[in-house]
Motif scaffolding. Structure first.
Motif, PDB file in Angstrom:
ATOM      1  N   GLN A 125       2.257   6.677  -6.805  1.00 26.07           N
ATOM      2  CA  GLN A 125       1.293   7.713  -7.176  1.00 26.07           C
ATOM      3  C   GLN A 125       1.825   9.111  -6.869  1.00 26.07           C
ATOM      4  O   GLN A 125       1.580  10.046  -7.635  1.00 26.07           O
ATOM      5  CB  GLN A 125      -0.039   7.473  -6.454  1.00 26.07           C
ATOM      6  N   SER A 126       2.596   9.233  -5.788  1.00 25.46           N
ATOM      7  CA  SER A 126       3.134  10.549  -5.414  1.00 25.46           C
ATOM      8  C   SER A 126       4.158  11.073  -6.417  1.00 25.46           C
ATOM      9  O   SER A 126       4.412  12.271  -6.469  1.00 25.46           O
ATOM     10  CB  SER A 126       3.738  10.514  -4.013  1.00 25.46           C
ATOM     11  N   GLY A 154      -0.604   3.539  -9.334  1.00 31.45           N
ATOM     12  CA  GLY A 154      -0.400   2.671  -8.180  1.00 31.45           C
ATOM     13  C   GLY A 154      -0.337   1.196  -8.533  1.00 31.45           C
ATOM     14  O   GLY A 154       0.363   0.419  -7.878  1.00 31.45           O
ATOM     15  N   ASP A 185       0.837  -1.207   0.000  1.00 36.89           N
ATOM     16  CA  ASP A 185       0.000   0.000   0.000  1.00 36.89           C
ATOM     17  C   ASP A 185       0.870   1.255   0.000  1.00 36.89           C
ATOM     18  O   ASP A 185       0.612   2.201  -0.743  1.00 36.89           O
ATOM     19  CB  ASP A 185      -0.937   0.021   1.211  1.00 36.89           C
ATOM     20  N   GLY A 186       1.917   1.243   0.830  1.00 37.31           N
ATOM     21  CA  GLY A 186       2.833   2.378   0.874  1.00 37.31           C
ATOM     22  C   GLY A 186       3.596   2.550  -0.428  1.00 37.31           C
ATOM     23  O   GLY A 186       3.806   3.674  -0.893  1.00 37.31           O
ATOM     24  N   THR A 187       3.995   1.420  -1.012  1.00 35.38           N
ATOM     25  CA  THR A 187       4.712   1.476  -2.295  1.00 35.38           C
ATOM     26  C   THR A 187       3.802   2.038  -3.386  1.00 35.38           C
ATOM     27  O   THR A 187       4.225   2.880  -4.179  1.00 35.38           O
ATOM     28  CB  THR A 187       5.232   0.080  -2.692  1.00 35.38           C
ATOM     29  N   SER A 188       2.543   1.595  -3.409  1.00 31.20           N
ATOM     30  CA  SER A 188       1.582   2.124  -4.386  1.00 31.20           C
ATOM     31  C   SER A 188       1.382   3.623  -4.189  1.00 31.20           C
ATOM     32  O   SER A 188       1.337   4.386  -5.159  1.00 31.20           O
ATOM     33  CB  SER A 188       0.236   1.411  -4.255  1.00 31.20           C
ATOM     34  N   GLY A 189       1.282   4.029  -2.925  1.00 30.06           N
ATOM     35  CA  GLY A 189       1.138   5.452  -2.622  1.00 30.06           C
ATOM     36  C   GLY A 189       2.345   6.256  -3.072  1.00 30.06           C
ATOM     37  O   GLY A 189       2.207   7.360  -3.614  1.00 30.06           O
ATOM     38  N   PHE A 190       3.541   5.692  -2.851  1.00 28.89           N
ATOM     39  CA  PHE A 190       4.750   6.377  -3.298  1.00 28.89           C
ATOM     40  C   PHE A 190       4.759   6.513  -4.820  1.00 28.89           C
ATOM     41  O   PHE A 190       5.076   7.574  -5.357  1.00 28.89           O
ATOM     42  CB  PHE A 190       6.009   5.655  -2.819  1.00 28.89           C
TER      43      PHE A 190
END
Length: 135
Positions: free
Chosen positions: A40-41, A46, A33-38
């Protein structure tokens, strides 16, 4: 140069490059989830996170075992080019040397293949005495 030492050197690069990618791919899966968020950032979709994590994990395992070494090396080279053009874009040389090193060890695997102590060798072509021409 002694061919045995060359083979051992290539083996060590292949195994340690594979281990690095196994660790990085595993870490991405542990915090997907954090990797997907990163992703996207930094402007990436994602859904690309599990794809990259899979390429890193499976590609790393393939390098360690010497299975599909050229394909794994090429896929990991593409991942590292992507890292340098997105996550590391604009960063100074002092913060990207590791990424460059892993990029070029991956590229080396794509160009050279598994060779010594690789499962690939079980399925490769038989080499003749004269097919090993050095430039």
């Amino acid at each position: 140069m002694n061919q045995t030492l060359t083979n051992i050197g290539l083996l060590l690069v292949r195994i340690f490059t594979g281990v690095i990618f196994i660790v990085h791919g595993s870490q991405k899966f542990q915090g997907l989830d954090g990797t997907s968020g990163f992703f996207q950032s930094i402007g990436l979709p994602g859904w690309l996170a599990p794809v990259v994590a899979t390429v890193e994990l499976v590609g790393g395992i393939a390098l360690v075992l010497g299975i599909g070494t050229r394909i794994a090396g090429a896929a990991l080279t593409i991942v590292m080019i992507g890292v340098l053009l997105t996550a590391k874009k604009g960063q100074p040389f002092g913060s990207i040397e590791f990424d460059l090193l892993v990029l070029f060890t991956s590229l080396q695997q794509a160009l050279v293949g598994g060779r010594f102590l690789a499962v690939d060798q079980l399925f490769g072509r038989k080499k003749t005495e004269n097919s090993n021409v050095q430039v």
